[in-house]
Design a protein around this motif. Sequence first.
Motif, PDB file in Angstrom:
ATOM      1  N   LEU A 172       0.826  -1.214   0.000  1.00  0.00           N
ATOM      2  CA  LEU A 172       0.000   0.000   0.000  1.00  0.00           C
ATOM      3  C   LEU A 172       0.858   1.261   0.000  1.00  0.00           C
ATOM      4  O   LEU A 172       0.506   2.251  -0.653  1.00  0.00           O
ATOM      5  N   ALA A 173       1.982   1.246   0.701  1.00  0.00           N
ATOM      6  CA  ALA A 173       2.869   2.410   0.693  1.00  0.00           C
ATOM      7  C   ALA A 173       3.458   2.628  -0.700  1.00  0.00           C
ATOM      8  O   ALA A 173       3.531   3.761  -1.178  1.00  0.00           O
TER       9      ALA A 173
ATOM     10  N   ASP B 231       0.699   3.857  -3.029  1.00  0.00           N
ATOM     11  CA  ASP B 231       0.353   5.255  -2.766  1.00  0.00           C
ATOM     12  C   ASP B 231       1.331   6.199  -3.448  1.00  0.00           C
ATOM     13  O   ASP B 231       0.943   7.256  -3.941  1.00  0.00           O
ATOM     14  N   THR B 232       2.606   5.831  -3.501  1.00  0.00           N
ATOM     15  CA  THR B 232       3.577   6.705  -4.158  1.00  0.00           C
ATOM     16  C   THR B 232       3.457   6.659  -5.676  1.00  0.00           C
ATOM     17  O   THR B 232       3.810   7.617  -6.353  1.00  0.00           O
TER      18      THR B 232
ATOM     19  N   GLY C 251      -1.531   6.354  -6.097  1.00  0.00           N
ATOM     20  CA  GLY C 251      -2.475   6.898  -5.125  1.00  0.00           C
ATOM     21  C   GLY C 251      -3.388   5.791  -4.614  1.00  0.00           C
ATOM     22  O   GLY C 251      -3.573   4.760  -5.262  1.00  0.00           O
ATOM     23  N   LEU C 252      -3.963   6.016  -3.446  1.00  0.00           N
ATOM     24  CA  LEU C 252      -4.804   4.991  -2.832  1.00  0.00           C
ATOM     25  C   LEU C 252      -6.275   5.247  -3.128  1.00  0.00           C
ATOM     26  O   LEU C 252      -6.733   6.381  -3.184  1.00  0.00           O
ATOM     27  N   SER C 253      -6.984   4.154  -3.302  1.00  0.00           N
ATOM     28  CA  SER C 253      -8.437   4.204  -3.404  1.00  0.00           C
ATOM     29  C   SER C 253      -8.973   3.049  -2.581  1.00  0.00           C
ATOM     30  O   SER C 253      -8.250   2.106  -2.240  1.00  0.00           O
TER      31      SER C 253
ATOM     32  N   VAL D 170      -7.178  -0.669  -1.922  1.00  0.00           N
ATOM     33  CA  VAL D 170      -6.894  -1.169  -0.574  1.00  0.00           C
ATOM     34  C   VAL D 170      -7.572  -2.518  -0.359  1.00  0.00           C
ATOM     35  O   VAL D 170      -6.960  -3.473   0.139  1.00  0.00           O
TER      36      VAL D 170
END
Length: 118
Positions: A79-80, A83-84, A87-89, A93
């Motif tokens: 997830l990290a 995210d870079t 991006g997270l949604s 996740v």
Amino acid sequence: MSADGSDERDEFVAEYENATAADVIEEAEPSATADGERPGEGEEGAVAGSLAPDIEVTPQAPTPENALFVALGVCLTILALADTVVGLSLVLVATVVAAVGLGAAVCYGVLVRTTPDT
């Protein structure tokens, strides 16, 4: 070189003093141990397995707690990185958690079944 173009190295060499006997630091001779050996004698240094415990190491089946911590670490790492990059949604996740959870469950099941009883 200085601003006027002269070379100052000659002056430095002329001012340099050679070391005297008072400048030399001598190391003390290491004292012998109770068995007559000096420290470091007879030792092979950092050899693989030289710090191994005297007890026998036996394989054990993984515990659910260990598997959960590994899966959590993998989820957080993925997830990290995601995210870079993108991006997270919520969908991302959920997908990562489901995929890592399924993979961890399969690996845990295989390891529990194939680890010999101790």
